[in-house]
Design a protein around this motif. Sequence first.
Motif, PDB file in Angstrom:
ATOM      1  N   GLN A  75     100.605  26.846 -69.974  1.00  0.00           N
ATOM      2  CA  GLN A  75     101.215  26.537 -68.685  1.00  0.00           C
ATOM      3  C   GLN A  75     100.170  26.036 -67.714  1.00  0.00           C
ATOM      4  O   GLN A  75      99.120  26.650 -67.541  1.00  0.00           O
ATOM      5  CB  GLN A  75     101.900  27.790 -68.111  1.00  0.00           C
ATOM      6  CG  GLN A  75     102.523  27.570 -66.732  1.00  0.00           C
ATOM      7  CD  GLN A  75     103.178  28.828 -66.199  1.00  0.00           C
ATOM      8  OE1 GLN A  75     103.325  29.817 -66.910  1.00  0.00           O
ATOM      9  NE2 GLN A  75     103.587  28.792 -64.934  1.00  0.00           N
ATOM     10  N   VAL A  76     100.442  24.924 -67.089  1.00  0.00           N
ATOM     11  CA  VAL A  76      99.632  24.400 -66.002  1.00  0.00           C
ATOM     12  C   VAL A  76     100.591  23.920 -64.913  1.00  0.00           C
ATOM     13  O   VAL A  76     101.725  23.541 -65.203  1.00  0.00           O
ATOM     14  CB  VAL A  76      98.724  23.223 -66.465  1.00  0.00           C
ATOM     15  CG1 VAL A  76      97.725  23.697 -67.513  1.00  0.00           C
ATOM     16  CG2 VAL A  76      99.538  22.056 -67.011  1.00  0.00           C
ATOM     17  N   PRO A  77     100.140  23.954 -63.647  1.00  0.00           N
ATOM     18  CA  PRO A  77      98.818  24.369 -63.185  1.00  0.00           C
ATOM     19  C   PRO A  77      98.729  25.886 -63.029  1.00  0.00           C
ATOM     20  O   PRO A  77      99.737  26.586 -63.002  1.00  0.00           O
ATOM     21  CB  PRO A  77      98.708  23.680 -61.831  1.00  0.00           C
ATOM     22  CG  PRO A  77     100.124  23.683 -61.321  1.00  0.00           C
ATOM     23  CD  PRO A  77     100.979  23.448 -62.542  1.00  0.00           C
ATOM     24  N   ALA A  78      97.502  26.359 -62.923  1.00  0.00           N
ATOM     25  CA  ALA A  78      97.257  27.771 -62.665  1.00  0.00           C
ATOM     26  C   ALA A  78      96.110  27.864 -61.668  1.00  0.00           C
ATOM     27  O   ALA A  78      95.143  27.114 -61.748  1.00  0.00           O
ATOM     28  CB  ALA A  78      96.899  28.506 -63.950  1.00  0.00           C
ATOM     29  N   GLY A  79      96.245  28.788 -60.744  1.00  0.00           N
ATOM     30  CA  GLY A  79      95.206  28.971 -59.731  1.00  0.00           C
ATOM     31  C   GLY A  79      94.400  30.230 -59.990  1.00  0.00           C
ATOM     32  O   GLY A  79      94.147  30.605 -61.134  1.00  0.00           O
ATOM     33  N   ALA A  80      94.043  30.914 -58.919  1.00  0.00           N
ATOM     34  CA  ALA A  80      93.190  32.095 -59.053  1.00  0.00           C
ATOM     35  C   ALA A  80      93.931  33.280 -59.644  1.00  0.00           C
ATOM     36  O   ALA A  80      93.316  34.175 -60.220  1.00  0.00           O
ATOM     37  CB  ALA A  80      92.617  32.476 -57.688  1.00  0.00           C
ATOM     38  N   GLY A 132      96.025  26.592 -51.726  1.00  0.00           N
ATOM     39  CA  GLY A 132      94.833  25.976 -52.282  1.00  0.00           C
ATOM     40  C   GLY A 132      95.027  25.296 -53.622  1.00  0.00           C
ATOM     41  O   GLY A 132      94.063  24.783 -54.204  1.00  0.00           O
ATOM     42  N   MET A 133      96.259  25.251 -54.133  1.00  0.00           N
ATOM     43  CA  MET A 133      96.496  24.688 -55.463  1.00  0.00           C
ATOM     44  C   MET A 133      96.279  23.183 -55.526  1.00  0.00           C
ATOM     45  O   MET A 133      96.156  22.604 -56.610  1.00  0.00           O
ATOM     46  CB  MET A 133      97.918  25.014 -55.925  1.00  0.00           C
ATOM     47  CG  MET A 133      98.105  26.463 -56.328  1.00  0.00           C
ATOM     48  SD  MET A 133      97.251  26.850 -57.862  1.00  0.00           S
ATOM     49  CE  MET A 133      98.346  26.089 -59.043  1.00  0.00           C
ATOM     50  N   GLU A 134      96.197  22.548 -54.358  1.00  0.00           N
ATOM     51  CA  GLU A 134      95.945  21.102 -54.369  1.00  0.00           C
ATOM     52  C   GLU A 134      94.606  20.775 -55.031  1.00  0.00           C
ATOM     53  O   GLU A 134      94.392  19.644 -55.497  1.00  0.00           O
ATOM     54  CB  GLU A 134      95.988  20.537 -52.949  1.00  0.00           C
ATOM     55  CG  GLU A 134      94.971  21.126 -51.988  1.00  0.00           C
ATOM     56  CD  GLU A 134      95.448  22.396 -51.308  1.00  0.00           C
ATOM     57  OE1 GLU A 134      94.727  22.890 -50.406  1.00  0.00           O
ATOM     58  OE2 GLU A 134      96.528  22.884 -51.672  1.00  0.00           O
ATOM     59  N   ALA A 135      93.709  21.747 -55.101  1.00  0.00           N
ATOM     60  CA  ALA A 135      92.416  21.516 -55.761  1.00  0.00           C
ATOM     61  C   ALA A 135      92.584  21.217 -57.245  1.00  0.00           C
ATOM     62  O   ALA A 135      91.745  20.542 -57.840  1.00  0.00           O
ATOM     63  CB  ALA A 135      91.507  22.725 -55.569  1.00  0.00           C
ATOM     64  N   VAL A 136      93.671  21.731 -57.855  1.00  0.00           N
ATOM     65  CA  VAL A 136      93.906  21.472 -59.281  1.00  0.00           C
ATOM     66  C   VAL A 136      95.132  20.607 -59.542  1.00  0.00           C
ATOM     67  O   VAL A 136      95.307  20.109 -60.649  1.00  0.00           O
ATOM     68  CB  VAL A 136      94.043  22.813 -60.054  1.00  0.00           C
ATOM     69  CG1 VAL A 136      92.742  23.581 -60.026  1.00  0.00           C
ATOM     70  CG2 VAL A 136      95.180  23.658 -59.509  1.00  0.00           C
ATOM     71  N   THR A 137      95.981  20.432 -58.521  1.00  0.00           N
ATOM     72  CA  THR A 137      97.178  19.619 -58.724  1.00  0.00           C
ATOM     73  C   THR A 137      97.027  18.200 -58.178  1.00  0.00           C
ATOM     74  O   THR A 137      97.835  17.325 -58.501  1.00  0.00           O
ATOM     75  CB  THR A 137      98.399  20.276 -58.049  1.00  0.00           C
ATOM     76  OG1 THR A 137      98.137  20.426 -56.649  1.00  0.00           O
ATOM     77  CG2 THR A 137      98.678  21.637 -58.668  1.00  0.00           C
ATOM     78  N   GLY A 138      96.018  17.964 -57.335  1.00  0.00           N
ATOM     79  CA  GLY A 138      95.811  16.628 -56.788  1.00  0.00           C
ATOM     80  C   GLY A 138      95.353  15.639 -57.851  1.00  0.00           C
ATOM     81  O   GLY A 138      95.083  16.016 -59.001  1.00  0.00           O
ATOM     82  N   PRO A 139      95.277  14.362 -57.506  1.00  0.00           N
ATOM     83  CA  PRO A 139      94.850  13.348 -58.478  1.00  0.00           C
ATOM     84  C   PRO A 139      93.481  13.672 -59.063  1.00  0.00           C
ATOM     85  O   PRO A 139      92.560  14.081 -58.348  1.00  0.00           O
ATOM     86  CB  PRO A 139      94.808  12.065 -57.642  1.00  0.00           C
ATOM     87  CG  PRO A 139      95.725  12.319 -56.481  1.00  0.00           C
ATOM     88  CD  PRO A 139      95.591  13.778 -56.190  1.00  0.00           C
TER      89      PRO A 139
END
Length: 392
Positions: free
Chosen positions: A328-333, A345-352
């Motif tokens: 499963q993605v995305p995943a945060g902390a 803060g998930m935009e750090a891994v979901t952004g382009p």
Amino acid sequence: MHRRTLLQGSALTLASPLAAPRLASAQGSARTLRFVPQGNLANIDPIWTTTTLARNHGLMVYDTLFGLGRDFQPKPQMAAGHEVSADGLIHKITLRPDLRFHDGEPVLAKDCIASVARWSKRDVLGLRLSALLEEMRPTADNAFEIVLKQPWHGLTWALGKPSANICAIMPERVAKTDPFTQITEYVGSGPFRFRASQWVPGSLAAYERFAGYTPRDEPADFLAGGKTVHFDRVEWRVMPDPATAAAALQNNEVDWWETPLADLLPLLRRNRDIAIEVVNTAGALGMMRFNHLHPPFDKEAIRRAIQPAVEQKSFMQAALGEDPALWQVPAGAFTPGTPLANDVGMEAVTGPRDPEAAKRALAAAGYKNEKVVILSPTDFPTLNALSEVTAD
């Protein structure tokens, strides 16, 4: 037969496939389960090390004061009751009757106090307890109090959490071992006794049912509830080579393979006598961990600069293949689906994803092409695959 398993990942969550024959063919009257763990059980002190293997071993041999249920809330396990003072500073824990260690001795308050003290020197949440602790004191042979300097609602969660380090209850004489030194006596009060004389690191670890173990009189609920034992003996047979493990499973030489290689799942699915299941739907959350003490990752700006180049999906496909049911993605902390999970803060891994932007950010942060060394356990195929993606 339903079984739990955990699989490590890299800053994302992985579901946990397992493969096992349908166990219609019993292992004779001895009822022995032949299990292939995810790796080699090199160390068996669940306080000294944080490895998942030592944690799994610990949950067989030791018991805990509390256990988390499927709702991720702590429930009494060894504890018969738990009372908190009105000001939230005193936690009184009373033990269940008839708790015994594998050497026949009763589990007493002094054993619990020594065990919690040793755990509190190594575990992250244990260190939190150490900072808040006023004292621990026995009030009877079967009861003790944890007195805090300020309220902490997470205490029972910390004492019952399933992640390493678990707060394993040991006899006082064992728990007095320096927390930075490995124990040499393996006596718990859990459902299985560890057969230390039969342990061959890299090959075999054996466990036998502890006749003196009395489970709670209630249904099993993740790590809470009654831990009913169905086998007289469990053998961990270490097979780091996936092809060897797959062949052993197909030839009925083993009963359960904890973490089958994704590339081999199609082959195993064609065998009608093998069941492949995803049991731990929460998966496991892993991470890339930088060395904050030494260059280049002692600089926060350099650690942040790498984020635009990290594509979580690529890690998952390398570790578990193209089937999204296994990851499963995305995943945060925090692990998705658990109480603390959120989108902050998930935009750090979901952004382009932009590797070129990462290169520019690295240069701006002062990275000078220093050599980066990646540590990876090569005998864990899944983790090794994640490290190869990291290197790329």
